[in-house]
Scaffold this active site. Sequence first.
Site, short mmCIF file in Angstrom:
data_model
loop_
_atom_site.label_atom_id
_atom_site.label_comp_id
_atom_site.label_asym_id
_atom_site.label_seq_id
_atom_site.Cartn_x
_atom_site.Cartn_y
_atom_site.Cartn_z
N GLU A 47 0.85 -1.20 0.00
CA GLU A 47 0.00 0.00 0.00
C GLU A 47 0.88 1.24 0.00
OE1 GLU A 47 -3.26 1.82 3.21
OE2 GLU A 47 -1.63 0.51 3.88
N ASN A 113 -6.96 6.13 -1.62
CA ASN A 113 -5.90 5.15 -1.39
C ASN A 113 -6.17 4.02 -2.38
OD1 ASN A 113 -4.13 3.22 -0.39
ND2 ASN A 113 -4.51 3.75 1.75
N LYS A 131 -9.41 1.81 -1.71
CA LYS A 131 -9.61 1.30 -0.35
C LYS A 131 -10.99 1.68 0.19
CE LYS A 131 -7.09 1.25 4.09
NZ LYS A 131 -5.84 1.71 4.72
N GLU A 150 -5.89 8.87 7.96
CA GLU A 150 -6.33 8.47 6.61
C GLU A 150 -7.66 9.10 6.23
OE1 GLU A 150 -5.69 4.47 5.10
OE2 GLU A 150 -4.73 4.00 7.00
N CYS A 196 -4.89 -2.99 2.96
CA CYS A 196 -4.65 -2.88 4.40
C CYS A 196 -5.86 -3.22 5.26
CB CYS A 196 -4.11 -1.48 4.72
SG CYS A 196 -3.26 -1.41 6.32
N ASN A 221 0.26 -1.33 5.22
CA ASN A 221 1.23 -0.69 6.12
C ASN A 221 0.64 -0.83 7.52
OD1 ASN A 221 3.35 1.48 4.63
ND2 ASN A 221 1.56 0.92 3.42
#
Length: 348
Positions: A47, A113, A131, A150, A196, A221
Amino acid sequence: MPRTVKVAAAQIGSVHRTSTRASTMERMIKLLDSAAAKGAQLVVFPECAFTTFFPRYLFHDKEEMESYFEDDAGGNSIAESKNVKPLFDRARELQVDIWVGYGERTPEGRHFNTAVYYSGRTGEVISKYRKTHVPGFVDPPFPNAEVHLEKRYFETGDLGFQAFRVPGLVPGTLKADTTESDTEGKGDPIFGSLICNDRRWPESWRPYGLQGAELVLVGFNTNGKADDIYKPRRPISLEDARKEALFHHRLAMQYNSYANSCFSISAGRCGMDDGKFDLIGGSSIVDSDGHIIAEAATVDDEVVFAEIDLEECRKGKKDIFNFGVNRQPQSYGIITEQKGVVEPKLLA
């Protein structure tokens, strides 16, 4: 008949806030070359692979924040982006497919993302995923907190969980013009993508299972440090916190691979970014029975390689997880009708 594919996870060690795109790109190409030398047909990267995991920082300078994103107008544009083009060009030269995550900036200025699957054989991006389960905060929960922000930098993904077929990996596959009536498990391999936090949610995997996915690709991550935000359930040392994070990572990958009768590849970042952000690594390849068949041995740049036979997925898909026979969707309404927890009424 066996449907074998040689695959690799390209784990990436520490990437600091001061690291340049060029230096990171050089490391990624070296990993790609190493995987190709082992015979890999597909290499999966983490990622946000091109930079440090920037959402941990609160940026006051918008220009600096935007510098971590790649312009992506769809189609093949990310493969032509000057910042990252060398990686895609090398994949094309090697005729090796890659899956890679990055911060996407759309022409409208939206931020996601994102990960793409690029076919080194055709020179085309054949799938994009954004994501869905974006964790963290919009604002730091207390002054000077360095945590996952995020939700501040990424919108919730809007492309859903769309499985896709990949050409050129397995010879002799059935195509759309076949006259055979039974095509299940005989076409080009069916893949899915997650990023993730998505891997922790069964709701992410089951749509792929329902599309017959044989391999799910995951970049991540994951922090190994017990901090003041995501406190463990009990007092815990740094070493034990790291073990706990690795345990939950493996648990998510192994169970969901088993429950959907598919292989999975997880490629993670690892090491100590900026000397203080500990990332767990644990990149792995898991089979359709949930067993880890290859896993990273270091917390540095490393290629994790395996040869997998997608035909092994058939047993689970026809047996215990035969969805057509055993699923009872009429009983699952609460999953899509309700978001948060609603407890039963208190007893009198």
